[in-house]
Motif scaffolding. Structure first.
Motif, PDB file in Angstrom:
ATOM      1  N   ASP A  97       0.847  -1.193   0.000  1.00 37.40           N
ATOM      2  CA  ASP A  97       0.000   0.000   0.000  1.00 37.40           C
ATOM      3  C   ASP A  97       0.887   1.249   0.000  1.00 37.40           C
ATOM      4  OD1 ASP A  97      -2.763   1.377   0.814  1.00 37.40           O
ATOM      5  OD2 ASP A  97      -1.208   2.183   2.120  1.00 37.40           O
ATOM      6  N   PRO A  98       0.615   2.242  -0.845  1.00 35.46           N
ATOM      7  CA  PRO A  98       1.521   3.404  -0.948  1.00 35.46           C
ATOM      8  C   PRO A  98       1.651   4.202   0.337  1.00 35.46           C
ATOM      9  CG  PRO A  98      -0.504   3.751  -2.216  1.00 35.46           C
ATOM     10  CD  PRO A  98      -0.486   2.316  -1.825  1.00 35.46           C
ATOM     11  N   ASP A  99       0.560   4.405   1.050  1.00 40.74           N
ATOM     12  CA  ASP A  99       0.637   5.172   2.302  1.00 40.74           C
ATOM     13  C   ASP A  99       1.424   4.407   3.360  1.00 40.74           C
ATOM     14  OD1 ASP A  99      -0.771   7.350   1.338  1.00 40.74           O
ATOM     15  OD2 ASP A  99      -2.705   6.568   1.977  1.00 40.74           O
ATOM     16  N   ALA A 100       1.197   3.100   3.418  1.00 45.85           N
ATOM     17  CA  ALA A 100       1.943   2.287   4.378  1.00 45.85           C
ATOM     18  C   ALA A 100       3.431   2.294   4.045  1.00 45.85           C
ATOM     19  CB  ALA A 100       1.415   0.855   4.375  1.00 45.85           C
ATOM     20  N   ALA A 101       3.760   2.272   2.742  1.00 43.51           N
ATOM     21  CA  ALA A 101       5.162   2.303   2.336  1.00 43.51           C
ATOM     22  C   ALA A 101       5.839   3.573   2.827  1.00 43.51           C
ATOM     23  CB  ALA A 101       5.267   2.202   0.816  1.00 43.51           C
ATOM     24  N   LEU A 102       5.143   4.705   2.718  1.00 48.31           N
ATOM     25  CA  LEU A 102       5.720   5.969   3.171  1.00 48.31           C
ATOM     26  C   LEU A 102       5.893   5.982   4.690  1.00 48.31           C
ATOM     27  CD1 LEU A 102       3.743   8.408   0.861  1.00 48.31           C
ATOM     28  CD2 LEU A 102       6.153   7.823   0.707  1.00 48.31           C
ATOM     29  N   GLU A 103       4.933   5.403   5.398  1.00 47.65           N
ATOM     30  CA  GLU A 103       5.041   5.339   6.861  1.00 47.65           C
ATOM     31  C   GLU A 103       6.208   4.453   7.274  1.00 47.65           C
ATOM     32  OE1 GLU A 103       1.381   4.171   8.623  1.00 47.65           O
ATOM     33  OE2 GLU A 103       0.254   5.884   7.843  1.00 47.65           O
ATOM     34  N   ILE A 104       6.402   3.343   6.569  1.00 41.74           N
ATOM     35  CA  ILE A 104       7.523   2.447   6.875  1.00 41.74           C
ATOM     36  C   ILE A 104       8.841   3.171   6.641  1.00 41.74           C
ATOM     37  CG2 ILE A 104       8.723   0.351   6.117  1.00 41.74           C
ATOM     38  CD1 ILE A 104       5.915  -0.857   5.592  1.00 41.74           C
ATOM     39  N   LYS A 105       8.934   3.928   5.552  1.00 37.67           N
ATOM     40  CA  LYS A 105      10.164   4.671   5.272  1.00 37.67           C
ATOM     41  C   LYS A 105      10.463   5.690   6.370  1.00 37.67           C
ATOM     42  CE  LYS A 105      11.199   4.636   0.340  1.00 37.67           C
ATOM     43  NZ  LYS A 105      12.608   4.295   0.586  1.00 37.67           N
ATOM     44  N   ARG A 106       9.409   6.269   6.951  1.00 38.61           N
ATOM     45  CA  ARG A 106       9.599   7.271   8.003  1.00 38.61           C
ATOM     46  C   ARG A 106       9.753   6.642   9.384  1.00 38.61           C
ATOM     47  NH1 ARG A 106       5.223   9.792   5.029  1.00 38.61           N
ATOM     48  NH2 ARG A 106       5.955  11.632   3.917  1.00 38.61           N
TER      49      ARG A 106
ATOM     50  N   GLY B 269      -4.577  27.128  -7.460  1.00 39.87           N
ATOM     51  CA  GLY B 269      -3.550  26.364  -8.156  1.00 39.87           C
ATOM     52  C   GLY B 269      -2.813  25.400  -7.264  1.00 39.87           C
ATOM     53  N   PHE B 270      -3.480  24.928  -6.205  1.00 40.00           N
ATOM     54  CA  PHE B 270      -2.813  24.024  -5.270  1.00 40.00           C
ATOM     55  C   PHE B 270      -2.755  22.615  -5.858  1.00 40.00           C
ATOM     56  CE2 PHE B 270      -2.673  21.056  -1.694  1.00 40.00           C
ATOM     57  CZ  PHE B 270      -1.590  21.562  -0.999  1.00 40.00           C
ATOM     58  N   THR B 271      -1.579  22.020  -5.844  1.00 40.10           N
ATOM     59  CA  THR B 271      -1.384  20.672  -6.367  1.00 40.10           C
ATOM     60  C   THR B 271      -1.160  19.700  -5.220  1.00 40.10           C
ATOM     61  OG1 THR B 271      -0.382  21.528  -8.398  1.00 40.10           O
ATOM     62  CG2 THR B 271       0.006  19.217  -7.872  1.00 40.10           C
ATOM     63  N   VAL B 272      -1.980  18.690  -5.154  1.00 42.39           N
ATOM     64  CA  VAL B 272      -1.864  17.677  -4.110  1.00 42.39           C
ATOM     65  C   VAL B 272      -0.722  16.728  -4.450  1.00 42.39           C
ATOM     66  CG1 VAL B 272      -3.034  15.783  -2.934  1.00 42.39           C
ATOM     67  CG2 VAL B 272      -4.319  17.830  -3.593  1.00 42.39           C
ATOM     68  N   ASP B 273       0.113  16.460  -3.454  1.00 41.37           N
ATOM     69  CA  ASP B 273       1.221  15.528  -3.630  1.00 41.37           C
ATOM     70  C   ASP B 273       0.729  14.118  -3.323  1.00 41.37           C
ATOM     71  OD1 ASP B 273       3.516  13.973  -3.520  1.00 41.37           O
ATOM     72  OD2 ASP B 273       4.717  15.525  -2.564  1.00 41.37           O
ATOM     73  N   PRO B 274       0.718  13.227  -4.312  1.00 44.99           N
ATOM     74  CA  PRO B 274       0.189  11.880  -4.073  1.00 44.99           C
ATOM     75  C   PRO B 274       1.049  11.043  -3.141  1.00 44.99           C
ATOM     76  CG  PRO B 274       1.202  11.995  -6.233  1.00 44.99           C
ATOM     77  CD  PRO B 274       1.187  13.402  -5.695  1.00 44.99           C
ATOM     78  N   MET B 275       2.289  11.479  -2.916  1.00 51.76           N
ATOM     79  CA  MET B 275       3.209  10.691  -2.101  1.00 51.76           C
ATOM     80  C   MET B 275       3.350  11.210  -0.674  1.00 51.76           C
ATOM     81  SD  MET B 275       3.963   8.356  -4.200  1.00 51.76           S
ATOM     82  CE  MET B 275       5.258   7.509  -3.311  1.00 51.76           C
ATOM     83  N   GLU B 276       2.600  12.225  -0.324  1.00 55.62           N
ATOM     84  CA  GLU B 276       2.658  12.769   1.025  1.00 55.62           C
ATOM     85  C   GLU B 276       1.325  12.549   1.742  1.00 55.62           C
ATOM     86  OE1 GLU B 276       5.057  14.194   2.871  1.00 55.62           O
ATOM     87  OE2 GLU B 276       6.518  13.803   1.301  1.00 55.62           O
ATOM     88  N   PRO B 277       1.345  12.238   3.040  1.00 60.88           N
ATOM     89  CA  PRO B 277       0.095  12.097   3.784  1.00 60.88           C
ATOM     90  C   PRO B 277      -0.718  13.390   3.748  1.00 60.88           C
ATOM     91  CG  PRO B 277       1.954  11.270   5.066  1.00 60.88           C
ATOM     92  CD  PRO B 277       2.531  11.981   3.886  1.00 60.88           C
ATOM     93  N   VAL B 278      -2.028  13.251   3.739  1.00 65.90           N
ATOM     94  CA  VAL B 278      -2.903  14.423   3.705  1.00 65.90           C
ATOM     95  C   VAL B 278      -2.634  15.335   4.894  1.00 65.90           C
ATOM     96  CG1 VAL B 278      -5.306  15.162   3.951  1.00 65.90           C
ATOM     97  CG2 VAL B 278      -4.721  13.350   2.347  1.00 65.90           C
ATOM     98  N   SER B 279      -2.380  14.743   6.062  1.00 63.93           N
ATOM     99  CA  SER B 279      -2.164  15.543   7.269  1.00 63.93           C
ATOM    100  C   SER B 279      -0.996  16.501   7.131  1.00 63.93           C
ATOM    101  CB  SER B 279      -1.938  14.629   8.477  1.00 63.93           C
ATOM    102  OG  SER B 279      -0.798  13.797   8.275  1.00 63.93           O
ATOM    103  N   GLU B 280      -0.029  16.140   6.284  1.00 59.37           N
ATOM    104  CA  GLU B 280       1.152  16.992   6.110  1.00 59.37           C
ATOM    105  C   GLU B 280       0.963  18.022   4.997  1.00 59.37           C
ATOM    106  OE1 GLU B 280       4.751  14.803   5.796  1.00 59.37           O
ATOM    107  OE2 GLU B 280       4.336  13.560   7.562  1.00 59.37           O
TER     108      GLU B 280
ATOM    109  N   GLU C  39      -5.803  11.861  -6.985  1.00 61.33           N
ATOM    110  CA  GLU C  39      -7.234  12.132  -6.893  1.00 61.33           C
ATOM    111  C   GLU C  39      -7.778  11.697  -5.527  1.00 61.33           C
ATOM    112  OE1 GLU C  39     -11.135  13.281  -7.835  1.00 61.33           O
ATOM    113  OE2 GLU C  39      -9.150  13.869  -8.562  1.00 61.33           O
ATOM    114  N   GLN C  40      -7.316  10.549  -5.047  1.00 59.89           N
ATOM    115  CA  GLN C  40      -7.757  10.075  -3.736  1.00 59.89           C
ATOM    116  C   GLN C  40      -7.314  11.033  -2.633  1.00 59.89           C
ATOM    117  OE1 GLN C  40      -5.790   6.548  -2.061  1.00 59.89           O
ATOM    118  NE2 GLN C  40      -7.813   5.742  -1.564  1.00 59.89           N
ATOM    119  N   LYS C  41      -6.058  11.479  -2.692  1.00 59.87           N
ATOM    120  CA  LYS C  41      -5.556  12.409  -1.684  1.00 59.87           C
ATOM    121  C   LYS C  41      -6.283  13.755  -1.777  1.00 59.87           C
ATOM    122  CE  LYS C  41      -2.312   9.931   0.309  1.00 59.87           C
ATOM    123  NZ  LYS C  41      -0.915  10.006  -0.042  1.00 59.87           N
TER     124      LYS C  41
END
Length: 241
Positions: A24-33, A135-146, A98-100
Motif C-alpha cells: 500500500d503506498p501510504d503504508a510504504a511511506l510510513e515504513i520509510k519514516r 492552483g494548489f497541487t496535491v502531492d500523491p506521495m505525502e500524507p494528507v495531514s502533512e 485524486e484520492q488524496k
C-alpha cells in the motif's frame, strides 16, 4: 491484504540482485519514516518477495540469504521498502493524487469555518473550487495531514477560512433523552453533562466547526426536532446551565 490495483511496487537492488514487493503506498511511506505500527499483512498485496513483480519471478533463496540473512518475506518486505525506492505508474500517480485530493477536501471541510459568515462551514464544493483557483497541487506521495497547512496557506488569499472547533450545548427532552444523548455524546468531546429532575439531558459537545450542519442533523433526527441547541461562545466556561 490489499488488491493488486491498490498496491505500488517497492524495489531494492543489492549485491547484483533485484527485489520487489507489493505494498500500500501510504503504508510504504510510513515504513520509510519509521512511523508504521500496524499489521504488515493488511497492507501488502502478496506475502512474497519478487525479482520482477509484474511477471511473478522470484529471486533465488541464496540471494535472499545473502542480502537479508533470511528468507521470511515478512522480515524482508519492510527492509526492501526502507532501503529501496517506491515505483508508481503514471496511472497510479493520478489515482493516488485524486484520492488524496478528495481526502484533503474532506479534512478541510470538516474542520474549517468562514469567519466572515458567522463561522458557518464551507461546503466541499467551495473548498474544491478555491483549491483549483489557488492552483494548489496535491502531492500523491505525502500524507494528507502533512499537506493541510500548505493548502490553507493557498486558500486564504482566495476565501476567508480558518480551522476552529465549536462547542454546542444541547438540551434533550425526557422522551428522547435516553437514546438521543448516547449518539450525541459520541459526536465529539463531551465537555459536560447533566441529567435534570424531569428526565431531560443537557450536554456540551465540542467538535470541528465544519461539522455543525451534520451535528444539527444528528440532533434533529434523534429528537424529532424537539431538542434545543446553543453555541457556547466562551470556550473557557463550558458549564451547562
Amino acid at each position: 491484504m490489499i488488491s493488486l490495483d491498490e498496491a505500488v511496487t517497492a524495489r531494492l537492488e543489492s549485491h547484483g540482485a533485484r527485489f520487489e514487493v507489493l505494498v500500500d503506498p501510504d503504508a510504504a511511506l510510513e515504513i520509510k519514516r519509521g512511523e508504521f505500527d500496524d499489521e504488515l499483512e493488511d497492507y501488502i498485496a502478496a506475502e512474497d518477495v519478487f525479482e520482477d513483480a509484474s511477471s511473478g519471478d522470484r529471486p533465488a533463496e541464496s540471494d535472499l540469504e545473502k542480502v537479508f540473512e533470511t528468507t521470511d518475506p515478512l522480515e524482508i518486505i519492510p527492509e526492501v521498502i526502507e532501503k529501496g525506492e517506491i515505483q508508481i505508474t503514471a496511472e497510479q500517480r493520478r489515482e493516488m493524487q485524486e484520492q488524496k485530493r478528495k481526502q484533503l477536501i474532506t479534512t478541510i471541510t470538516r474542520n474549517a469555518i468562514n469567519p466572515q459568515m458567522d463561522d458557518a462551514p464551507h461546503p466541499p464544493e467551495r473548498i474544491e473550487s478555491a483549491l483549483e483557483e489557488a492552483g494548489f497541487t496535491v502531492d500523491p506521495m505525502e500524507p494528507v495531514s502533512e499537506q493541510v497547512d500548505d493548502a490553507l496557506d493557498a486558500l486564504r488569499p482566495v476565501i476567508p477560512i480558518r480551522f476552529e472547533e465549536v462547542s454546542i450545548a444541547v438540551q434533550i427532552p425526557p422522551e428522547h433523552a435516553g437514546s438521543a444523548q448516547a449518539k450525541i455524546r459520541q459526536y465529539g468531546d463531551l465537555e459536560s453533562e447533566e441529567w435534570q429532575p424531569d428526565g431531560s439531558w443537557i450536554g456540551v459537545v465540542t467538535f470541528p466547526a465544519g461539522l455543525q450542519n451534520d451535528f444539527y442533523d444528528v440532533v434533529n433526527e434523534n429528537t424529532s426536532g424537539e431538542a434545543e441547541t446553543q453555541v457556547v461562545k466562551d470556550k473557557d466556561d463550558l458549564r451547562t446551565r
